[in-house]
Design a protein around this motif. Structure first.
Motif, PDB file in Angstrom:
ATOM      1  N   SER A   1       3.191  51.963  44.717  1.00  0.00           N
ATOM      2  CA  SER A   1       2.722  51.373  43.473  1.00  0.00           C
ATOM      3  C   SER A   1       1.342  51.900  43.097  1.00  0.00           C
ATOM      4  O   SER A   1       1.108  52.322  41.951  1.00  0.00           O
ATOM      5  CB  SER A   1       2.688  49.848  43.607  1.00  0.00           C
ATOM      6  N   ALA A   2       0.405  51.886  44.035  1.00  0.00           N
ATOM      7  CA  ALA A   2      -0.966  52.316  43.751  1.00  0.00           C
ATOM      8  C   ALA A   2      -1.025  53.807  43.426  1.00  0.00           C
ATOM      9  O   ALA A   2      -1.751  54.224  42.513  1.00  0.00           O
ATOM     10  CB  ALA A   2      -1.871  51.978  44.928  1.00  0.00           C
ATOM     11  N   SER A   3      -0.256  54.626  44.126  1.00  0.00           N
ATOM     12  CA  SER A   3      -0.230  56.070  43.838  1.00  0.00           C
ATOM     13  C   SER A   3       0.442  56.353  42.500  1.00  0.00           C
ATOM     14  O   SER A   3       0.023  57.248  41.765  1.00  0.00           O
ATOM     15  CB  SER A   3       0.493  56.822  44.956  1.00  0.00           C
ATOM     16  N   PHE A   4       1.484  55.600  42.183  1.00  0.00           N
ATOM     17  CA  PHE A   4       2.183  55.721  40.892  1.00  0.00           C
ATOM     18  C   PHE A   4       1.223  55.420  39.746  1.00  0.00           C
ATOM     19  O   PHE A   4       1.120  56.168  38.776  1.00  0.00           O
ATOM     20  CB  PHE A   4       3.384  54.769  40.904  1.00  0.00           C
ATOM     21  N   VAL A   5       0.471  54.324  39.859  1.00  0.00           N
ATOM     22  CA  VAL A   5      -0.492  53.947  38.822  1.00  0.00           C
ATOM     23  C   VAL A   5      -1.562  55.028  38.686  1.00  0.00           C
ATOM     24  O   VAL A   5      -1.922  55.423  37.569  1.00  0.00           O
ATOM     25  CB  VAL A   5      -1.105  52.564  39.116  1.00  0.00           C
ATOM     26  N   ALA A   6      -2.065  55.526  39.795  1.00  0.00           N
ATOM     27  CA  ALA A   6      -3.090  56.579  39.750  1.00  0.00           C
ATOM     28  C   ALA A   6      -2.558  57.810  39.023  1.00  0.00           C
ATOM     29  O   ALA A   6      -3.262  58.392  38.173  1.00  0.00           O
ATOM     30  CB  ALA A   6      -3.530  56.943  41.160  1.00  0.00           C
TER      31      ALA A   6
ATOM     32  N   THR B   1     -11.719  50.133  28.228  1.00  0.00           N
ATOM     33  CA  THR B   1     -12.226  49.420  27.051  1.00  0.00           C
ATOM     34  C   THR B   1     -11.393  48.195  26.696  1.00  0.00           C
ATOM     35  O   THR B   1     -11.670  47.540  25.704  1.00  0.00           O
ATOM     36  CB  THR B   1     -12.241  50.351  25.818  1.00  0.00           C
ATOM     37  N   HIS B   2     -10.375  47.893  27.499  1.00  0.00           N
ATOM     38  CA  HIS B   2      -9.430  46.837  27.137  1.00  0.00           C
ATOM     39  C   HIS B   2      -9.004  46.068  28.385  1.00  0.00           C
ATOM     40  O   HIS B   2      -8.853  46.664  29.457  1.00  0.00           O
ATOM     41  CB  HIS B   2      -8.203  47.487  26.475  1.00  0.00           C
ATOM     42  N   PRO B   3      -8.789  44.748  28.269  1.00  0.00           N
ATOM     43  CA  PRO B   3      -8.395  43.949  29.442  1.00  0.00           C
ATOM     44  C   PRO B   3      -7.114  44.444  30.121  1.00  0.00           C
ATOM     45  O   PRO B   3      -7.068  44.520  31.356  1.00  0.00           O
ATOM     46  CB  PRO B   3      -8.180  42.543  28.878  1.00  0.00           C
ATOM     47  N   ALA B   4      -6.091  44.796  29.354  1.00  0.00           N
ATOM     48  CA  ALA B   4      -4.843  45.275  29.967  1.00  0.00           C
ATOM     49  C   ALA B   4      -5.078  46.601  30.670  1.00  0.00           C
ATOM     50  O   ALA B   4      -4.520  46.855  31.742  1.00  0.00           O
ATOM     51  CB  ALA B   4      -3.746  45.400  28.915  1.00  0.00           C
ATOM     52  N   GLN B   5      -5.917  47.446  30.093  1.00  0.00           N
ATOM     53  CA  GLN B   5      -6.256  48.718  30.716  1.00  0.00           C
ATOM     54  C   GLN B   5      -6.976  48.474  32.042  1.00  0.00           C
ATOM     55  O   GLN B   5      -6.692  49.132  33.038  1.00  0.00           O
ATOM     56  CB  GLN B   5      -7.119  49.550  29.773  1.00  0.00           C
ATOM     57  N   ALA B   6      -7.894  47.514  32.072  1.00  0.00           N
ATOM     58  CA  ALA B   6      -8.606  47.192  33.316  1.00  0.00           C
ATOM     59  C   ALA B   6      -7.634  46.707  34.380  1.00  0.00           C
ATOM     60  O   ALA B   6      -7.768  47.066  35.554  1.00  0.00           O
ATOM     61  CB  ALA B   6      -9.686  46.147  33.051  1.00  0.00           C
ATOM     62  N   GLN B   7      -6.648  45.913  33.991  1.00  0.00           N
ATOM     63  CA  GLN B   7      -5.650  45.452  34.965  1.00  0.00           C
ATOM     64  C   GLN B   7      -4.874  46.626  35.535  1.00  0.00           C
ATOM     65  O   GLN B   7      -4.605  46.675  36.733  1.00  0.00           O
ATOM     66  CB  GLN B   7      -4.685  44.460  34.316  1.00  0.00           C
ATOM     67  N   ILE B   8      -4.509  47.578  34.679  1.00  0.00           N
ATOM     68  CA  ILE B   8      -3.784  48.754  35.156  1.00  0.00           C
ATOM     69  C   ILE B   8      -4.664  49.553  36.112  1.00  0.00           C
ATOM     70  O   ILE B   8      -4.242  49.898  37.222  1.00  0.00           O
ATOM     71  CB  ILE B   8      -3.314  49.617  33.969  1.00  0.00           C
ATOM     72  N   TYR B   9      -5.898  49.843  35.704  1.00  0.00           N
ATOM     73  CA  TYR B   9      -6.801  50.623  36.532  1.00  0.00           C
ATOM     74  C   TYR B   9      -7.069  49.937  37.874  1.00  0.00           C
ATOM     75  O   TYR B   9      -7.240  50.601  38.892  1.00  0.00           O
ATOM     76  CB  TYR B   9      -8.127  50.857  35.796  1.00  0.00           C
TER      77      TYR B   9
ATOM     78  N   GLU C   1     -10.290  55.457  43.818  1.00  0.00           N
ATOM     79  CA  GLU C   1     -11.516  54.678  43.731  1.00  0.00           C
ATOM     80  C   GLU C   1     -12.164  54.760  42.355  1.00  0.00           C
ATOM     81  O   GLU C   1     -12.664  53.755  41.840  1.00  0.00           O
ATOM     82  CB  GLU C   1     -12.511  55.140  44.798  1.00  0.00           C
ATOM     83  N   GLN C   2     -12.140  55.930  41.713  1.00  0.00           N
ATOM     84  CA  GLN C   2     -12.774  56.030  40.400  1.00  0.00           C
ATOM     85  C   GLN C   2     -12.054  55.171  39.372  1.00  0.00           C
ATOM     86  O   GLN C   2     -12.684  54.681  38.432  1.00  0.00           O
ATOM     87  CB  GLN C   2     -12.913  57.484  39.918  1.00  0.00           C
ATOM     88  N   HIS C   3     -10.753  54.945  39.523  1.00  0.00           N
ATOM     89  CA  HIS C   3     -10.015  54.105  38.582  1.00  0.00           C
ATOM     90  C   HIS C   3     -10.358  52.636  38.778  1.00  0.00           C
ATOM     91  O   HIS C   3     -10.755  51.949  37.845  1.00  0.00           O
ATOM     92  CB  HIS C   3      -8.502  54.311  38.731  1.00  0.00           C
ATOM     93  N   TRP C   4     -10.171  52.137  40.017  1.00  0.00           N
ATOM     94  CA  TRP C   4     -10.465  50.708  40.199  1.00  0.00           C
ATOM     95  C   TRP C   4     -11.949  50.441  40.097  1.00  0.00           C
ATOM     96  O   TRP C   4     -12.370  49.359  39.696  1.00  0.00           O
ATOM     97  CB  TRP C   4      -9.830  50.091  41.439  1.00  0.00           C
TER      98      TRP C   4
ATOM     99  N   ARG D   1     -23.076  35.117  44.257  1.00  0.00           N
ATOM    100  CA  ARG D   1     -21.789  35.770  44.479  1.00  0.00           C
ATOM    101  C   ARG D   1     -22.023  37.178  44.993  1.00  0.00           C
ATOM    102  O   ARG D   1     -22.940  37.850  44.573  1.00  0.00           O
ATOM    103  CB  ARG D   1     -20.973  35.810  43.191  1.00  0.00           C
ATOM    104  N   GLU D   2     -21.142  37.573  45.870  1.00  0.00           N
ATOM    105  CA  GLU D   2     -21.193  38.903  46.451  1.00  0.00           C
ATOM    106  C   GLU D   2     -20.021  39.692  45.877  1.00  0.00           C
ATOM    107  O   GLU D   2     -18.899  39.191  45.805  1.00  0.00           O
ATOM    108  CB  GLU D   2     -21.085  38.733  47.964  1.00  0.00           C
ATOM    109  N   ARG D   3     -20.304  40.907  45.424  1.00  0.00           N
ATOM    110  CA  ARG D   3     -19.214  41.754  44.927  1.00  0.00           C
ATOM    111  C   ARG D   3     -18.293  42.091  46.081  1.00  0.00           C
ATOM    112  O   ARG D   3     -18.734  42.401  47.181  1.00  0.00           O
ATOM    113  CB  ARG D   3     -19.752  43.033  44.308  1.00  0.00           C
ATOM    114  N   VAL D   4     -17.012  42.010  45.798  1.00  0.00           N
ATOM    115  CA  VAL D   4     -15.972  42.298  46.780  1.00  0.00           C
ATOM    116  C   VAL D   4     -14.989  43.216  46.076  1.00  0.00           C
ATOM    117  O   VAL D   4     -14.835  43.154  44.867  1.00  0.00           O
ATOM    118  CB  VAL D   4     -15.248  40.997  47.209  1.00  0.00           C
ATOM    119  N   ASN D   5     -14.327  44.044  46.812  1.00  0.00           N
ATOM    120  CA  ASN D   5     -13.270  44.870  46.231  1.00  0.00           C
ATOM    121  C   ASN D   5     -12.113  44.834  47.209  1.00  0.00           C
ATOM    122  O   ASN D   5     -12.031  45.656  48.104  1.00  0.00           O
ATOM    123  CB  ASN D   5     -13.756  46.290  46.004  1.00  0.00           C
ATOM    124  N   LEU D   6     -11.253  43.837  47.034  1.00  0.00           N
ATOM    125  CA  LEU D   6     -10.164  43.635  47.985  1.00  0.00           C
ATOM    126  C   LEU D   6      -8.866  43.402  47.243  1.00  0.00           C
ATOM    127  O   LEU D   6      -8.759  42.458  46.455  1.00  0.00           O
ATOM    128  CB  LEU D   6     -10.479  42.417  48.872  1.00  0.00           C
TER     129      LEU D   6
END
Length: 190
Positions: free
Chosen positions: A51-56, A68-76, A82-85, A114-119
């Motif tokens: 899934s993650a490689s397909f999206v990339a 620039t868009h909420p749906a785009q951010a969800q996809i990314y 790493e540059q996408h997410w 709050r601490e930034r997390v990327n999980l």
């Protein structure tokens, strides 16, 4: 067939269907593809890799436009790159905007920082599982970005989320915006 090869074949197949869609349209198509992938692949680990490689690969085929868009951010946020997410998280944090997309944020008003997390993790919305990216975390709450389309969640909606270390936390929605869903945990234990 390798996971990477399958992801690239899927990207080649689905790119014509999403190329001229809006970001919302692309997200809805990807939700359907991901649902089928989840059923077809043998393990959750295989699903996450493909899934993650397909999206990339799809994002690359689209030219990796700035978020620039909420749906785009969800996809990314669902990409293996790493540059996408990272772009999705930068957009979500608003590059100087607050969590609600408003004016530049001033002094931190929260009692607990709050601490930034990327999980990449799992959440349950009203008992239904969904993948999400845990964006930030504090003793009393968190912000998550669902990876699949979710209707706007009203304040008070129950959500359960897996936090770092595999701990499951129960919380309630306190806000939902294009930049994510803010949760207040049911108990403050760290």
């Amino acid at each position: 067939m390798s996971h990477e090869k399958l992801a690239l074949e899927l990207a080649d197949f689905w790119f014509p269907a999403i190329a001229n869609e809006t970001w919302e349209g692309r997200l809805h198509i990807l939700d359907e593809v991901h649902a089928q992938l989840y059923q077809d692949l043998e393990t959750a680990g295989e699903y996450e890799q493909v899934s993650a490689s397909f999206v990339a690969a799809l994002i690359e085929r689209l030219g990796s436009p700035p978020v620039t868009h909420p749906a785009q951010a969800q996809i990314y946020a669902g990409s293996s790159e790493e540059q996408h997410w990272g772009a999705a998280m930068a957009w979500q944090f608003g590059e100087g905007q607050d969590a609600h997309g408003g004016a530049p944020a001033g002094k931190e008003r929260r009692r607990w920082p709050r601490e930034r997390v990327n999980l990449l993790t799992e959440m349950w919305v009203q008992g239904r599982p969904a993948r999400c990216r845990l964006v930030d975390l504090s003793r009393f709450g968190a912000r998550v970005m669902p990876l699949r389309y979710q209707p706007r969640l009203p304040p008070g909606t129950s959500i359960r989320v897996v936090t770092p270390g595999g701990r499951v936390r129960d919380g309630l929605v306190v806000f939902a915006s294009p930049r994510g869903v803010g949760l207040e945990f049911a108990n403050a234990a760290a």
